[in-house]
Design a protein around this motif. Structure first.
Motif, PDB file in Angstrom:
ATOM      1  N   VAL A 100       0.842  -1.203   0.000  1.00 31.45           N
ATOM      2  CA  VAL A 100       0.000   0.000   0.000  1.00 31.45           C
ATOM      3  C   VAL A 100       0.873   1.247   0.000  1.00 31.45           C
ATOM      4  CG1 VAL A 100      -1.664   1.350   1.336  1.00 31.45           C
ATOM      5  CG2 VAL A 100      -1.953  -1.124   1.125  1.00 31.45           C
ATOM      6  N   LEU A 101       1.908   1.236   0.809  1.00 32.04           N
ATOM      7  CA  LEU A 101       2.814   2.380   0.886  1.00 32.04           C
ATOM      8  C   LEU A 101       3.471   2.637  -0.460  1.00 32.04           C
ATOM      9  CD1 LEU A 101       4.214   4.471   2.734  1.00 32.04           C
ATOM     10  CD2 LEU A 101       5.975   2.754   3.161  1.00 32.04           C
ATOM     11  N   GLY A 102       3.893   1.572  -1.119  1.00 30.06           N
ATOM     12  CA  GLY A 102       4.546   1.719  -2.407  1.00 30.06           C
ATOM     13  C   GLY A 102       3.618   2.262  -3.480  1.00 30.06           C
ATOM     14  N   ARG A 103       2.355   1.856  -3.450  1.00 26.78           N
ATOM     15  CA  ARG A 103       1.405   2.331  -4.461  1.00 26.78           C
ATOM     16  C   ARG A 103       0.989   3.779  -4.218  1.00 26.78           C
ATOM     17  NH1 ARG A 103      -1.098  -2.671  -3.356  1.00 26.78           N
ATOM     18  NH2 ARG A 103      -2.722  -1.590  -2.178  1.00 26.78           N
ATOM     19  N   GLY A 104       0.925   4.169  -2.937  1.00 29.38           N
ATOM     20  CA  GLY A 104       0.336   5.464  -2.624  1.00 29.38           C
ATOM     21  C   GLY A 104       1.305   6.602  -2.437  1.00 29.38           C
ATOM     22  N   ASP A 105       2.591   6.316  -2.303  1.00 32.28           N
ATOM     23  CA  ASP A 105       3.542   7.380  -2.010  1.00 32.28           C
ATOM     24  C   ASP A 105       4.882   7.007  -2.623  1.00 32.28           C
ATOM     25  OD1 ASP A 105       5.239   9.278  -1.021  1.00 32.28           O
ATOM     26  OD2 ASP A 105       4.674   9.039   1.072  1.00 32.28           O
ATOM     27  N   ALA A 106       5.280   7.712  -3.678  1.00 35.88           N
ATOM     28  CA  ALA A 106       6.516   7.371  -4.377  1.00 35.88           C
ATOM     29  C   ALA A 106       7.729   7.474  -3.468  1.00 35.88           C
ATOM     30  CB  ALA A 106       6.700   8.284  -5.590  1.00 35.88           C
ATOM     31  N   ALA A 107       7.655   8.357  -2.473  1.00 36.27           N
ATOM     32  CA  ALA A 107       8.777   8.524  -1.550  1.00 36.27           C
ATOM     33  C   ALA A 107       8.627   7.664  -0.306  1.00 36.27           C
ATOM     34  CB  ALA A 107       8.895   9.991  -1.139  1.00 36.27           C
ATOM     35  N   GLY A 108       7.584   6.845  -0.277  1.00 42.74           N
ATOM     36  CA  GLY A 108       7.274   6.104   0.938  1.00 42.74           C
ATOM     37  C   GLY A 108       8.379   5.196   1.413  1.00 42.74           C
ATOM     38  N   PHE A 109       8.999   4.472   0.481  1.00 43.28           N
ATOM     39  CA  PHE A 109      10.027   3.526   0.896  1.00 43.28           C
ATOM     40  C   PHE A 109      11.232   4.232   1.497  1.00 43.28           C
ATOM     41  CE2 PHE A 109       8.126   0.637  -2.459  1.00 43.28           C
ATOM     42  CZ  PHE A 109       7.428  -0.107  -1.528  1.00 43.28           C
ATOM     43  N   ARG A 110      11.523   5.451   1.027  1.00 38.42           N
ATOM     44  CA  ARG A 110      12.659   6.179   1.588  1.00 38.42           C
ATOM     45  C   ARG A 110      12.398   6.588   3.029  1.00 38.42           C
ATOM     46  NH1 ARG A 110      12.645   8.379  -3.634  1.00 38.42           N
ATOM     47  NH2 ARG A 110      11.693  10.336  -2.975  1.00 38.42           N
ATOM     48  N   LYS A 111      11.126   6.546   3.439  1.00 37.18           N
ATOM     49  CA  LYS A 111      10.787   6.905   4.811  1.00 37.18           C
ATOM     50  C   LYS A 111      11.035   5.756   5.786  1.00 37.18           C
ATOM     51  CE  LYS A 111       7.150  10.168   3.438  1.00 37.18           C
ATOM     52  NZ  LYS A 111       5.705  10.480   3.522  1.00 37.18           N
ATOM     53  N   VAL A 112      11.145   4.553   5.284  1.00 36.82           N
ATOM     54  CA  VAL A 112      11.302   3.411   6.183  1.00 36.82           C
ATOM     55  C   VAL A 112      12.595   2.640   5.948  1.00 36.82           C
ATOM     56  CG1 VAL A 112       8.831   3.096   6.544  1.00 36.82           C
ATOM     57  CG2 VAL A 112       9.957   1.916   4.648  1.00 36.82           C
ATOM     58  N   ARG A 113      13.334   2.964   4.901  1.00 39.01           N
ATOM     59  CA  ARG A 113      14.550   2.230   4.584  1.00 39.01           C
ATOM     60  C   ARG A 113      15.789   3.085   4.780  1.00 39.01           C
ATOM     61  NH1 ARG A 113      12.828  -0.199  -1.326  1.00 39.01           N
ATOM     62  NH2 ARG A 113      11.199  -1.603  -0.615  1.00 39.01           N
ATOM     63  N   THR A 114      16.854   2.432   5.175  1.00 39.60           N
ATOM     64  CA  THR A 114      18.166   3.056   5.168  1.00 39.60           C
ATOM     65  C   THR A 114      19.149   2.038   4.617  1.00 39.60           C
ATOM     66  OG1 THR A 114      19.793   4.264   6.493  1.00 39.60           O
ATOM     67  CG2 THR A 114      18.814   2.309   7.499  1.00 39.60           C
ATOM     68  N   THR A 115      20.227   2.502   4.047  1.00 40.23           N
ATOM     69  CA  THR A 115      21.238   1.609   3.492  1.00 40.23           C
ATOM     70  C   THR A 115      22.479   1.660   4.366  1.00 40.23           C
ATOM     71  OG1 THR A 115      20.416   1.985   1.247  1.00 40.23           O
ATOM     72  CG2 THR A 115      22.622   1.051   1.467  1.00 40.23           C
ATOM     73  N   HIS A 116      22.903   0.501   4.846  1.00 41.27           N
ATOM     74  CA  HIS A 116      24.077   0.435   5.711  1.00 41.27           C
ATOM     75  C   HIS A 116      25.308   0.906   4.941  1.00 41.27           C
ATOM     76  CE1 HIS A 116      27.253  -1.249   8.268  1.00 41.27           C
ATOM     77  NE2 HIS A 116      26.350  -1.242   9.231  1.00 41.27           N
ATOM     78  N   ARG A 117      26.079   1.782   5.562  1.00 43.56           N
ATOM     79  CA  ARG A 117      27.190   2.420   4.850  1.00 43.56           C
ATOM     80  C   ARG A 117      28.296   1.443   4.470  1.00 43.56           C
ATOM     81  NH1 ARG A 117      26.873   4.109  10.015  1.00 43.56           N
ATOM     82  NH2 ARG A 117      28.529   3.531  11.475  1.00 43.56           N
ATOM     83  N   ASN A 118      28.423   0.324   5.193  1.00 45.38           N
ATOM     84  CA  ASN A 118      29.507  -0.617   4.909  1.00 45.38           C
ATOM     85  C   ASN A 118      29.067  -1.809   4.068  1.00 45.38           C
ATOM     86  OD1 ASN A 118      31.370   0.891   6.440  1.00 45.38           O
ATOM     87  ND2 ASN A 118      30.680  -0.085   8.332  1.00 45.38           N
ATOM     88  N   THR A 119      27.886  -2.335   4.349  1.00 46.43           N
ATOM     89  CA  THR A 119      27.453  -3.564   3.680  1.00 46.43           C
ATOM     90  C   THR A 119      26.491  -3.324   2.529  1.00 46.43           C
ATOM     91  OG1 THR A 119      25.542  -3.882   5.146  1.00 46.43           O
ATOM     92  CG2 THR A 119      27.665  -4.784   5.879  1.00 46.43           C
TER      93      THR A 119
END
Length: 234
Positions: A100-119
């Protein structure tokens, strides 16, 4: 006889696991138990590419159904060959909410995801979240209770070797809530507006209880596990 051959000769028997879990005597051997095994481990054991068909991280959407079904045979083959009496299948509303988040808000995933700086691994963002207020909670398009698909459970049930059952497991209340609110906001809101946290947990509970009831009634499921996790990777 090699250790792998010895494992392969063990016949799966879910009753063995049930005896151990319910402490109803002593099983013929100690049953193996894992909620999940890393893809790289399963691949190395079987000697061919193996993917968990449903579990790809609580901040990611599940794979399409056709892809999940393609992954199932080798996934089940690993647990049978490795000497388990069951196959774990992730089940619950987390994937629905992320869809639902992905369909309704293009920026939604950036609100819940982070990318580990090393891995480079993606995981839950400390300062993210899409439920930041009462308005967010009330306007988000929550899935209807009882609408989680049973297709993967149905297919897995048809593929299980004799003696094996499914152990369905779903993310717990705190794990989902702190991802949806963001780790930092979740804990600080417990002090500034605890009623909002309670309301989110109650919404999650209402949806997840129905999903658990769906799963528990499935003929291929021998047990249900509600696992929770406070960890994050920042």
């Amino acid at each position: 006889m090699s250790s792998r051959a010895s494992v392969a000769n063990r016949k799966p028997d879910f009753a063995r696991l049930r005896v151990a879990l319910l402490r109803r005597g002593e099983p013929d051997r100690v049953p193996l138990f894992e909620v999940s095994v890393a893809d790289v481990v399963m691949t190395g054991f079987l000697g061919r590419l193996v993917h968990d068909p449903t579990r790809i991280g609580i901040t990611l959407t599940p794979p399409p159904l056709d892809e999940a079904l393609r992954r199932l045979p080798d996934f089940i083959a690993f647990y049978a060959a490795a000497g388990y009496d069951f196959v774990p299948i992730r089940f619950g509303i987390g994937g629905q909410v992320m869809a639902v988040l992905g369909r309704g808000d293009a920026a939604g995933f950036r609100k819940v995801r982070t990318t580990h700086r090393n891995t480079g691994r993606e995981w839950a963002a400390e300062a993210g979240g899409f439920i930041t207020s009462w308005a967010d909670l009330e306007t988000f398009q929550w899935p209807e209770p009882g609408t989680v698909s049973l297709a993967v459970l149905d297919a897995a049930g048809r593929m299980l070797p004799a003696g094996m059952r499914l152990v369905a497991h779903a993310g717990g209340m705190v794990m989902h809530a702190r991802v949806w609110m963001g780790m930092e906001r979740f804990w600080t809101t417990l002090g500034t507006d605890p009623a909002l946290v309670v309301a989110l947990l109650e919404k999650l509970q209402a949806l997840q209880i129905v999903a658990i009831e769906q799963t528990a009634a499935h003929p291929a499921v021998g047990a249900f596990l509600l696992d929770d996790d406070l960890a994050h990777c920042g």
